[in-house]
Motif scaffolding. Structure first.
Motif, PDB file in Angstrom:
ATOM      1  N   ARG A 155       0.865  -1.194   0.000  1.00  0.00           N
ATOM      2  CA  ARG A 155       0.000   0.000   0.000  1.00  0.00           C
ATOM      3  C   ARG A 155       0.890   1.228   0.000  1.00  0.00           C
ATOM      4  O   ARG A 155       1.714   1.428   0.918  1.00  0.00           O
ATOM      5  N   LEU A 156       0.764   2.043  -1.042  1.00  0.00           N
ATOM      6  CA  LEU A 156       1.620   3.201  -1.230  1.00  0.00           C
ATOM      7  C   LEU A 156       0.774   4.470  -1.300  1.00  0.00           C
ATOM      8  O   LEU A 156      -0.425   4.414  -1.584  1.00  0.00           O
ATOM      9  N   PRO A 157       1.382   5.637  -1.062  1.00  0.00           N
ATOM     10  CA  PRO A 157       0.630   6.884  -1.270  1.00  0.00           C
ATOM     11  C   PRO A 157       0.231   7.020  -2.740  1.00  0.00           C
ATOM     12  O   PRO A 157       0.830   6.398  -3.620  1.00  0.00           O
ATOM     13  N   THR A 158      -0.751   7.839  -3.011  1.00  0.00           N
ATOM     14  CA  THR A 158      -1.146   8.114  -4.388  1.00  0.00           C
ATOM     15  C   THR A 158      -0.124   9.042  -5.029  1.00  0.00           C
ATOM     16  O   THR A 158       0.131  10.137  -4.503  1.00  0.00           O
ATOM     17  N   PRO A 159       0.486   8.632  -6.142  1.00  0.00           N
ATOM     18  CA  PRO A 159       1.454   9.520  -6.797  1.00  0.00           C
ATOM     19  C   PRO A 159       0.745  10.574  -7.636  1.00  0.00           C
ATOM     20  O   PRO A 159      -0.159  10.262  -8.416  1.00  0.00           O
ATOM     21  N   LEU A 160       1.147  11.824  -7.482  1.00  0.00           N
ATOM     22  CA  LEU A 160       0.553  12.921  -8.234  1.00  0.00           C
ATOM     23  C   LEU A 160       1.673  13.675  -8.946  1.00  0.00           C
ATOM     24  O   LEU A 160       2.583  14.212  -8.297  1.00  0.00           O
ATOM     25  N   ALA A 161       1.615  13.707 -10.262  1.00  0.00           N
ATOM     26  CA  ALA A 161       2.621  14.430 -11.051  1.00  0.00           C
ATOM     27  C   ALA A 161       2.254  15.905 -11.089  1.00  0.00           C
ATOM     28  O   ALA A 161       1.208  16.282 -11.626  1.00  0.00           O
ATOM     29  N   ILE A 162       3.106  16.745 -10.532  1.00  0.00           N
ATOM     30  CA  ILE A 162       2.868  18.190 -10.465  1.00  0.00           C
ATOM     31  C   ILE A 162       3.962  18.869 -11.287  1.00  0.00           C
ATOM     32  O   ILE A 162       5.142  18.785 -10.931  1.00  0.00           O
ATOM     33  N   PRO A 163       3.614  19.557 -12.373  1.00  0.00           N
ATOM     34  CA  PRO A 163       4.628  20.020 -13.318  1.00  0.00           C
ATOM     35  C   PRO A 163       5.422  21.254 -12.909  1.00  0.00           C
ATOM     36  O   PRO A 163       6.119  21.820 -13.741  1.00  0.00           O
ATOM     37  N   HIS A 164       5.318  21.676 -11.664  1.00  0.00           N
ATOM     38  CA  HIS A 164       6.251  22.690 -11.151  1.00  0.00           C
ATOM     39  C   HIS A 164       6.389  22.503  -9.650  1.00  0.00           C
ATOM     40  O   HIS A 164       5.406  22.294  -8.942  1.00  0.00           O
ATOM     41  N   GLU A 165       7.637  22.587  -9.184  1.00  0.00           N
ATOM     42  CA  GLU A 165       7.912  22.327  -7.771  1.00  0.00           C
ATOM     43  C   GLU A 165       7.224  23.320  -6.846  1.00  0.00           C
ATOM     44  O   GLU A 165       6.774  22.949  -5.755  1.00  0.00           O
ATOM     45  N   GLN A 166       7.147  24.568  -7.250  1.00  0.00           N
ATOM     46  CA  GLN A 166       6.491  25.567  -6.406  1.00  0.00           C
ATOM     47  C   GLN A 166       5.025  25.231  -6.209  1.00  0.00           C
ATOM     48  O   GLN A 166       4.474  25.387  -5.115  1.00  0.00           O
ATOM     49  N   ALA A 167       4.379  24.743  -7.278  1.00  0.00           N
ATOM     50  CA  ALA A 167       2.982  24.333  -7.151  1.00  0.00           C
ATOM     51  C   ALA A 167       2.854  23.130  -6.225  1.00  0.00           C
ATOM     52  O   ALA A 167       1.933  23.054  -5.409  1.00  0.00           O
ATOM     53  N   ALA A 168       3.784  22.184  -6.318  1.00  0.00           N
ATOM     54  CA  ALA A 168       3.711  20.974  -5.495  1.00  0.00           C
ATOM     55  C   ALA A 168       3.786  21.304  -4.015  1.00  0.00           C
ATOM     56  O   ALA A 168       2.995  20.802  -3.202  1.00  0.00           O
ATOM     57  N   ILE A 169       4.728  22.158  -3.629  1.00  0.00           N
ATOM     58  CA  ILE A 169       4.894  22.429  -2.198  1.00  0.00           C
ATOM     59  C   ILE A 169       3.765  23.314  -1.679  1.00  0.00           C
ATOM     60  O   ILE A 169       3.304  23.143  -0.540  1.00  0.00           O
ATOM     61  N   ALA A 170       3.254  24.221  -2.510  1.00  0.00           N
ATOM     62  CA  ALA A 170       2.111  25.023  -2.072  1.00  0.00           C
ATOM     63  C   ALA A 170       0.856  24.163  -1.954  1.00  0.00           C
ATOM     64  O   ALA A 170       0.013  24.401  -1.078  1.00  0.00           O
ATOM     65  N   MET A 171       0.716  23.145  -2.799  1.00  0.00           N
ATOM     66  CA  MET A 171      -0.422  22.234  -2.667  1.00  0.00           C
ATOM     67  C   MET A 171      -0.349  21.466  -1.360  1.00  0.00           C
ATOM     68  O   MET A 171      -1.362  21.275  -0.670  1.00  0.00           O
ATOM     69  N   ALA A 172       0.849  21.009  -0.978  1.00  0.00           N
ATOM     70  CA  ALA A 172       1.002  20.326   0.311  1.00  0.00           C
ATOM     71  C   ALA A 172       0.667  21.274   1.461  1.00  0.00           C
ATOM     72  O   ALA A 172       0.082  20.872   2.471  1.00  0.00           O
ATOM     73  N   HIS A 173       1.047  22.540   1.321  1.00  0.00           N
ATOM     74  CA  HIS A 173       0.736  23.577   2.308  1.00  0.00           C
ATOM     75  C   HIS A 173      -0.786  23.704   2.461  1.00  0.00           C
ATOM     76  O   HIS A 173      -1.337  23.662   3.577  1.00  0.00           O
ATOM     77  N   GLY A 174      -1.477  23.844   1.323  1.00  0.00           N
ATOM     78  CA  GLY A 174      -2.930  23.992   1.370  1.00  0.00           C
ATOM     79  C   GLY A 174      -3.628  22.742   1.871  1.00  0.00           C
ATOM     80  O   GLY A 174      -4.651  22.833   2.566  1.00  0.00           O
ATOM     81  N   TYR A 175      -3.105  21.572   1.531  1.00  0.00           N
ATOM     82  CA  TYR A 175      -3.695  20.311   1.994  1.00  0.00           C
ATOM     83  C   TYR A 175      -3.647  20.240   3.515  1.00  0.00           C
ATOM     84  O   TYR A 175      -4.628  19.849   4.164  1.00  0.00           O
TER      85      TYR A 175
END
Length: 571
Positions: A51-71
């Motif tokens: 059982r693994l986390p769901t992989p999500l391809a995010i095409p820019h690193e800034q968007a990825a870390i801000a999404m984790a922030h908002g989550y």
């Protein structure tokens, strides 16, 4: 203790399985050559049974870390972000700064370019593996994270993940970083034992010492004009209700100055607005609750002999080198628990039923009602055209459902809205790393698909957000965020600050202030339409209600992203 024995796998798979076992729902990733063992692990998962986390391809690193922030803001559950070696890590730095200053826990993983030139699975096989080598990759962010390490051995995986998450979620919370060399990720493991319960846990929330709380209660009870200044007290339901409870019971006015998280309903009788100038001028006791910047010393003067109590997980904000706000009493502890304990002690000294409290409540409630009526009337007069931001915020408040979640990055006036529930409003982190609002809203929508999520951003903030990447993510993951651009054609914050520093200067008198214009503006609606979003440009006030109604219909019924480009006057 129950244990999970992992089957034959690689270190990459063991790492992913450990993250999933520790409650990490998603790996938000911007992949590179260091990801090969992770990608293989995800592809092998159906047959391996892991059982693994769901992989999500995010095409820019800034968007990825801000999404984790908002989550995390939407759920309180930290997520994992992985980026490509040093170049990907460099692209995350602004997001790490925001997370650090906003005390947001997340696990940032960065690949590490292979060290070996031959002889191991995962050794260097491309020219960039020499070009991306660094002596100290983590050094570029070490000041910003609570913990930093590079994985060395396969058997370390469970204890290192547990330690990273425990440190990230211990108060004061914040991001942590783990570097992952490709050769280590490729190493085989067989029968690695993963404790079902983490071996390390976050520090339990603390409360101030009883004597310190008693001293604080004495000071608040004796004050004729007590004032609460906060920025993040109500980020979660327990803090929101605790602050509302103590403000209501003891008639304590609350000012939220540049709040990254709303702490009290804006229409609450004890809400004293978002500008501390007036309330601070008459205060004889200030209770600062989890606020890095409770006021601006250059603009707001603390009255002589006014006592200051600072309360929060880190009341002195030790990671900020210069912060000279007075502190007569520092109360270190969990905000919600500390406020409830303080309220119990206050009841002994100044009963909520007392005449002093009743008279103060009546006076403050009348002041609040008059001030709010004036603000709402001023907003309604801002129809223009071009519209003022307050007018747009008023129409939003009339249209959005009660449980909507709004992210504002230099794009919304919260004083003319309500936000009656915790977690309904998030302002940009005080680090000021722009481009945060839209991807943070995407992260919240990922966490709360049943809610309407809105990002209100300035046109400059929108450009900073790498909007092409954000709209691609919104379509790919079916995240129907409503983006409202308050488009004034300039870097308005830069324009205002220059006038504040040089009110009579040449720049203030210039027809066009240098380095502030964003004209000619792109057609922002075309950017959203490129990812099949619904988009409209709104220039007249009569057009706005209909555009908002159509936007909500698309978001709710079609589950499709929407962008409204709203032309406004500079605030």
């Amino acid at each position: 203790m129950t244990e999970i024995r992992l089957p034959a796998a690689t270190v990459a798979e063991a790492l992913l399985a450990t993250l999933a076992a520790r409650g990490v729902d998603h790996l938000l990733a911007n992949a590179g050559t260091d990801f090969a063992p992770l990608i293989e692990g995800f592809a092998r998962a159906p047959s391996s049974g892991l059982r693994l986390p769901t992989p999500l391809a995010i095409p820019h690193e800034q968007a990825a870390i801000a999404m984790a922030h908002g989550y995390w803001l939407a759920t309180g559950r930290p997520q994992a972000v992985m980026v490509h070696v040093n170049v990907g890590l460099a692209n995350t730095l602004m997001g790490v700064i925001n997370a650090a200053r906003d005390n947001v826990p997340l696990l940032l993983l960065s690949g590490r370019t292979p060290i070996g030139e031959a002889g191991r699975t995962g050794s260097r096989d491309l020219p960039i593996h020499w070009g991306q080598e660094m002596r100290d990759q983590g050094g570029m962010l070490r000041e910003l994270v609570k913990w930093d390490y590079e994985l060395r051995y396969p058997e370390q995986v469970p204890e290192i993940v547990d330690r990273a998450l425990a440190i990230a979620t211990s108060p004061p919370m914040g991001p942590v970083h783990l570097a992952l060399p490709r050769e280590v990720l490729c190493e085989p493991v067989d029968g690695l034992v993963l404790p079902e319960i983490p071996r390390q846990h976050a520090t339990a929330p603390a409360v101030p010492a009883p004597a310190a709380l008693a001293e604080a209660a004495d000071l608040v009870a004796a004050a004729r004009h007590p004032l609460v200044l906060t920025q993040r007290a109500g980020g979660f339901p327990d803090g929101f209700s605790a602050l509302a409870g103590i403000a209501e019971r003891f008639a304590l006015p609350v000012v939220e100055f540049w709040p990254p998280r709303i702490s009290l309903p804006v229409d609450h009788p004890m809400h004293a607005g978002f500008d501390p100038a007036g309330p601070l001028a008459e205060a004889d006791l200030v209770l600062v609750v989890d606020a890095l910047v409770p006021w601006i010393p250059l603009r707001h003067k603390l009255p002589t002999d006014c006592r200051v109590i600072q309360l929060g997980p880190d009341p002195l904000f030790a990671s900020t080198p210069v912060r000279g706000f007075p502190c007569d009493l520092a109360l270190s502890g969990d905000v919600a628990q500390s406020l409830r304990l303080l309220g119990a002690l206050l009841e002994e000294r100044l009963p909520a039923s007392s005449r002093i409290v009743a008279e103060r409540y009546e006076r403050l409630a009348a002041r609040h009602a008059a001030a709010r009526a004036a603000r709402l009337a001023a907003a309604d007069r801002g129809a223009g055209p071009p519209m003022l931001p307050g007018f747009v915020a008023r129409r939003l408040a009339e249209t959005l459902p009660e449980d909507a979640i709004l992210f504002s990055e230099l794009g919304c006036d919260p004083s003319v809205m309500a936000f009656r529930t915790p977690g309904s409003y998030f302002g940009f982190p005080l680090a000021g790393g722009l481009g945060w609002g839209l991807p943070a809203a995407l992260g919240a929508q990922l966490a709360r698909p049943e809610r309407v999520v809105v990002a209100t951003v300035g046109d400059g903030s929108y450009l900073f957000a790498n909007p092409v990447a954000c709209h691609q993510v919104a379509e790919a993951l079916r995240l129907p965020v409503l983006t409202v651009i308050l488009n004034n054609g300039m870097w308005n914050a830069v324009h205002k600050t220059t006038r504040m520093v040089y009110p009579d200067g040449h720049a203030a008198r210039a027809n066009a202030m240098p380095l502030t214009s964003l004209e000619p503006a792109p057609d922002y609606s075309l950017i959203a339409r490129a990812s099949r979003g619904h988009a409209e440009r709104v220039e007249l006030p009569d057009e706005l209600p209909g555009a908002l109604a159509r936007a909500l219909d698309v978001v709710r019924r079609e589950r499709r992203q929407v962008l409204l480009d709203v032309r406004v006057a500079p605030a």
